[in-house]
Design a protein around this motif. Structure first.
Motif, PDB file in Angstrom:
ATOM      1  N   GLN A 137       0.847  -1.191   0.000  1.00  0.00           N
ATOM      2  CA  GLN A 137       0.000   0.000   0.000  1.00  0.00           C
ATOM      3  C   GLN A 137       0.884   1.244   0.000  1.00  0.00           C
ATOM      4  OE1 GLN A 137      -2.781   0.114   3.254  1.00  0.00           O
ATOM      5  NE2 GLN A 137      -3.466   2.183   2.812  1.00  0.00           N
ATOM      6  N   ALA A 138       0.507   2.240  -0.805  1.00  0.00           N
ATOM      7  CA  ALA A 138       1.280   3.483  -0.860  1.00  0.00           C
ATOM      8  C   ALA A 138       1.426   4.071   0.538  1.00  0.00           C
ATOM      9  CB  ALA A 138       0.595   4.478  -1.790  1.00  0.00           C
ATOM     10  N   GLY A 139       2.615   4.522   0.862  1.00  0.00           N
ATOM     11  CA  GLY A 139       2.904   5.065   2.184  1.00  0.00           C
ATOM     12  C   GLY A 139       3.649   4.108   3.083  1.00  0.00           C
ATOM     13  N   THR A 140       3.731   2.836   2.673  1.00  0.00           N
ATOM     14  CA  THR A 140       4.430   1.836   3.485  1.00  0.00           C
ATOM     15  C   THR A 140       5.911   2.161   3.610  1.00  0.00           C
ATOM     16  OG1 THR A 140       2.871   0.112   2.805  1.00  0.00           O
ATOM     17  CG2 THR A 140       4.968  -0.619   3.721  1.00  0.00           C
TER      18      THR A 140
ATOM     19  N   LEU B 153       2.412  -7.779   4.899  1.00  0.00           N
ATOM     20  CA  LEU B 153       1.866  -6.494   4.480  1.00  0.00           C
ATOM     21  C   LEU B 153       1.800  -6.363   2.959  1.00  0.00           C
ATOM     22  CD1 LEU B 153       3.580  -3.972   6.958  1.00  0.00           C
ATOM     23  CD2 LEU B 153       1.312  -5.019   7.125  1.00  0.00           C
ATOM     24  N   GLU B 154       2.316  -7.346   2.258  1.00  0.00           N
ATOM     25  CA  GLU B 154       2.346  -7.274   0.803  1.00  0.00           C
ATOM     26  C   GLU B 154       0.948  -7.412   0.207  1.00  0.00           C
ATOM     27  OE1 GLU B 154       6.802  -9.200   0.027  1.00  0.00           O
ATOM     28  OE2 GLU B 154       4.998 -10.315  -0.523  1.00  0.00           O
ATOM     29  N   THR B 155       0.662  -6.582  -0.774  1.00  0.00           N
ATOM     30  CA  THR B 155      -0.568  -6.754  -1.545  1.00  0.00           C
ATOM     31  C   THR B 155      -0.431  -7.945  -2.467  1.00  0.00           C
ATOM     32  OG1 THR B 155      -1.018  -4.377  -1.481  1.00  0.00           O
ATOM     33  CG2 THR B 155      -2.131  -5.656  -3.188  1.00  0.00           C
ATOM     34  N   ILE B 156       0.709  -8.040  -3.130  1.00  0.00           N
ATOM     35  CA  ILE B 156       1.053  -9.177  -3.981  1.00  0.00           C
ATOM     36  C   ILE B 156       2.544  -9.083  -4.277  1.00  0.00           C
ATOM     37  CG2 ILE B 156       0.623  -8.028  -6.207  1.00  0.00           C
ATOM     38  CD1 ILE B 156      -0.666 -10.689  -7.159  1.00  0.00           C
ATOM     39  N   SER B 157       3.161 -10.210  -4.627  1.00  0.00           N
ATOM     40  CA  SER B 157       4.575 -10.207  -4.980  1.00  0.00           C
ATOM     41  C   SER B 157       4.782 -11.055  -6.233  1.00  0.00           C
ATOM     42  CB  SER B 157       5.442 -10.749  -3.831  1.00  0.00           C
ATOM     43  OG  SER B 157       5.127 -12.111  -3.574  1.00  0.00           O
ATOM     44  N   PHE B 158       5.860 -10.751  -6.967  1.00  0.00           N
ATOM     45  CA  PHE B 158       6.166 -11.462  -8.208  1.00  0.00           C
ATOM     46  C   PHE B 158       7.643 -11.831  -8.227  1.00  0.00           C
ATOM     47  CE2 PHE B 158       2.771  -8.384  -9.141  1.00  0.00           C
ATOM     48  CZ  PHE B 158       1.759  -9.255  -9.504  1.00  0.00           C
ATOM     49  N   ASP B 159       7.935 -13.047  -8.705  1.00  0.00           N
ATOM     50  CA  ASP B 159       9.310 -13.535  -8.765  1.00  0.00           C
ATOM     51  C   ASP B 159       9.861 -13.556 -10.183  1.00  0.00           C
ATOM     52  OD1 ASP B 159       9.451 -13.919  -5.998  1.00  0.00           O
ATOM     53  OD2 ASP B 159       8.515 -15.900  -6.159  1.00  0.00           O
ATOM     54  N   ASN B 160       9.033 -13.204 -11.158  1.00  0.00           N
ATOM     55  CA  ASN B 160       9.502 -13.071 -12.538  1.00  0.00           C
ATOM     56  C   ASN B 160       9.281 -11.620 -12.940  1.00  0.00           C
ATOM     57  OD1 ASN B 160      10.127 -13.138 -15.247  1.00  0.00           O
ATOM     58  ND2 ASN B 160       8.950 -14.989 -15.685  1.00  0.00           N
ATOM     59  N   VAL B 161      10.337 -10.849 -12.959  1.00  0.00           N
ATOM     60  CA  VAL B 161      10.210  -9.405 -13.180  1.00  0.00           C
ATOM     61  C   VAL B 161      10.263  -9.042 -14.660  1.00  0.00           C
ATOM     62  CG1 VAL B 161      11.221  -8.923 -10.937  1.00  0.00           C
ATOM     63  CG2 VAL B 161      12.694  -8.960 -12.966  1.00  0.00           C
ATOM     64  N   ASN B 162      10.519 -10.028 -15.523  1.00  0.00           N
ATOM     65  CA  ASN B 162      10.720  -9.746 -16.951  1.00  0.00           C
ATOM     66  C   ASN B 162       9.465  -9.937 -17.793  1.00  0.00           C
ATOM     67  OD1 ASN B 162      13.548  -9.228 -16.579  1.00  0.00           O
ATOM     68  ND2 ASN B 162      13.851 -11.435 -16.380  1.00  0.00           N
TER      69      ASN B 162
ATOM     70  N   SER C 281      -4.061  -5.554  -9.304  1.00  0.00           N
ATOM     71  CA  SER C 281      -5.202  -4.660  -9.165  1.00  0.00           C
ATOM     72  C   SER C 281      -4.787  -3.217  -9.409  1.00  0.00           C
ATOM     73  CB  SER C 281      -5.776  -4.787  -7.752  1.00  0.00           C
ATOM     74  OG  SER C 281      -6.758  -3.807  -7.513  1.00  0.00           O
ATOM     75  N   PRO C 282      -5.605  -2.429 -10.119  1.00  0.00           N
ATOM     76  CA  PRO C 282      -5.289  -1.006 -10.285  1.00  0.00           C
ATOM     77  C   PRO C 282      -5.167  -0.316  -8.927  1.00  0.00           C
ATOM     78  CG  PRO C 282      -7.075  -1.659 -11.737  1.00  0.00           C
ATOM     79  CD  PRO C 282      -6.843  -2.806 -10.802  1.00  0.00           C
ATOM     80  N   GLY C 283      -4.271   0.652  -8.840  1.00  0.00           N
ATOM     81  CA  GLY C 283      -4.073   1.379  -7.596  1.00  0.00           C
ATOM     82  C   GLY C 283      -2.731   2.073  -7.565  1.00  0.00           C
ATOM     83  N   VAL C 284      -2.385   2.611  -6.415  1.00  0.00           N
ATOM     84  CA  VAL C 284      -1.094   3.274  -6.215  1.00  0.00           C
ATOM     85  C   VAL C 284      -0.337   2.496  -5.149  1.00  0.00           C
ATOM     86  CG1 VAL C 284       0.081   5.404  -5.578  1.00  0.00           C
ATOM     87  CG2 VAL C 284      -2.075   5.502  -6.857  1.00  0.00           C
ATOM     88  N   TYR C 285       0.897   2.120  -5.466  1.00  0.00           N
ATOM     89  CA  TYR C 285       1.663   1.233  -4.599  1.00  0.00           C
ATOM     90  C   TYR C 285       3.072   1.773  -4.339  1.00  0.00           C
ATOM     91  CZ  TYR C 285      -1.888  -2.154  -6.129  1.00  0.00           C
ATOM     92  OH  TYR C 285      -3.067  -2.792  -6.420  1.00  0.00           O
ATOM     93  N   ASP C 286       3.643   1.314  -3.226  1.00  0.00           N
ATOM     94  CA  ASP C 286       5.087   1.368  -3.025  1.00  0.00           C
ATOM     95  C   ASP C 286       5.613  -0.003  -3.432  1.00  0.00           C
ATOM     96  OD1 ASP C 286       4.909   3.923  -2.061  1.00  0.00           O
ATOM     97  OD2 ASP C 286       5.207   3.396   0.041  1.00  0.00           O
TER      98      ASP C 286
END
Length: 324
Positions: free
Chosen positions: A259-262, A276-285, A291-296
């Motif tokens: 969440q933005a502000g974290t 606290l993660e909204t979601i994480s990814f292990d393949n960055v390529n 979900s649409p939104g504003v994140y850190d």
């Protein structure tokens, strides 16, 4: 009653739970009788209510409603104000608290989505502005004649957004249940995979499970009538945004969205906090859906010994966001 249709680039960052308005009676139903229900999904409604003074000479309605839908979901909308279940005319409405009832015509498979927003306040000499932002998955079901010995044929998939590429297609694991009973799955007559096969014609409650990263989205299609010798293709449009790392640092192997502000709340070195993660990814390529939104966004190397924050990253429905 009034019709307003619009699109949105960015979502409100203020969630529904922070407002006094409450959403109730959320109903998503197709004209063919299928009721859509979701669990562990990204769909949300954001509500914002604000007030501005009206002059004595202003003869306009004391209520202004702005409706925005993310991605491809609705083809039209209408709303009405009610009090005690009875419709109230907008012009000249007296001060008090009301309920706003909204109905949307779907743009995918014909149908209707509706819900109510409570605690809409009308004040004397004041215009109430209500902003409604709707985000949900679009359901598309195509059917065609297909001789199958009296059986019904089915296939399912999910896509990140309407303008998807081949890498944006995700399998939808299909499970059949007796209508109204979700305690015991029904085995298809001919299963050619987790997402396709053939089953006896009839009316079922159908669960479509979509795995994305470490999350499993569950989309129920209740009261799904399958006809004999008909092939059904079910596609769920997630109306999601996409995120990909395009920087030059080859050590970056993972992205974690918060969440933005974290980031601002952390003192000292960046730290990964999984709960606290909204979601994480292990393949960055690849373009990962979210979900649409504003994140850190926390950039991670393979051993997570080097972490770096990218703050206030906006992700929009149907768009690709690059992190460098």
């Amino acid at each position: 009653m009034k019709n307003i249709v619009s699109t949105i680039v960015l979502v409100f960052v203020i969630l529904l739970s922070t407002h006094a308005q409450q959403v109730s009676n959320y109903t998503y139903k197709l004209d063919n009788g299928i009721s859509i229900k979701t669990d562990h999904c990204w769909n949300q409604v954001w509500i914002q209510q604000s007030f501005t003074p009206m002059s004595k000479d202003d003869k306009g309605s004391p209520l202004a409603v702005n409706i925005r839908a993310l991605g491809d979901l609705i083809a039209g909308s209408e709303y009405k104000l009610t009090n005690g279940g009875k419709e109230v005319k907008m012009q000249g409405v007296v001060p008090g608290k009301y309920e706003l009832n909204l109905a949307f015509k779907l743009s995918g498979k014909p149908g209707k989505l509706s819900f109510s927003v409570g605690n809409i306040e009308i004040k004397a000499g004041t215009r109430t502005a209500v902003s409604v932002t709707l985000y949900d998955y679009q359901i598309n079901i195509s059917e065609k004649q297909s001789p199958s010995g009296g059986l019904s044929e089915y296939t399912s998939s999910a896509v990140r957004c309407k303008a998807h590429t081949s890498q944006d297609v995700y399998p939808g694991v299909i499970t059949f249940y007796e209508k109204g009973k979700h305690d015991k799955a029904i085995t298809p007559d001919q299963a050619t995979g987790k997402s396709k096969g053939k089953i006896k014609a009839g009316t079922y409650d159908v669960l479509m499970a979509i795995s994305i990263s470490n999350q499993t989205h569950q989309v129920w299609l209740d009261n799904f009538q399958l006809k004999p010798d008909v092939s059904y293709e079910v596609t769920v449009n997630l109306n999601a945004g996409g995120i990909i790392y395009t920087g030059i640092n080859k050590d970056i192997k993972g992205l974690s969205l918060y969440q933005a502000g974290t980031a601002a709340k952390q003192a000292g070195k960046p730290e990964r906090v999984k709960n606290l993660e909204t979601i994480s990814f292990d393949n960055v390529n690849i373009v990962n859906p979210c979900s649409p939104g504003v994140y850190d966004v926390l950039l991670r190397n393979a051993k997570e010994t080097k972490l770096e924050w990218k703050k206030n990253i906006a992700i929009s429905s149907g768009a690709r966001t690059e992190i460098k």
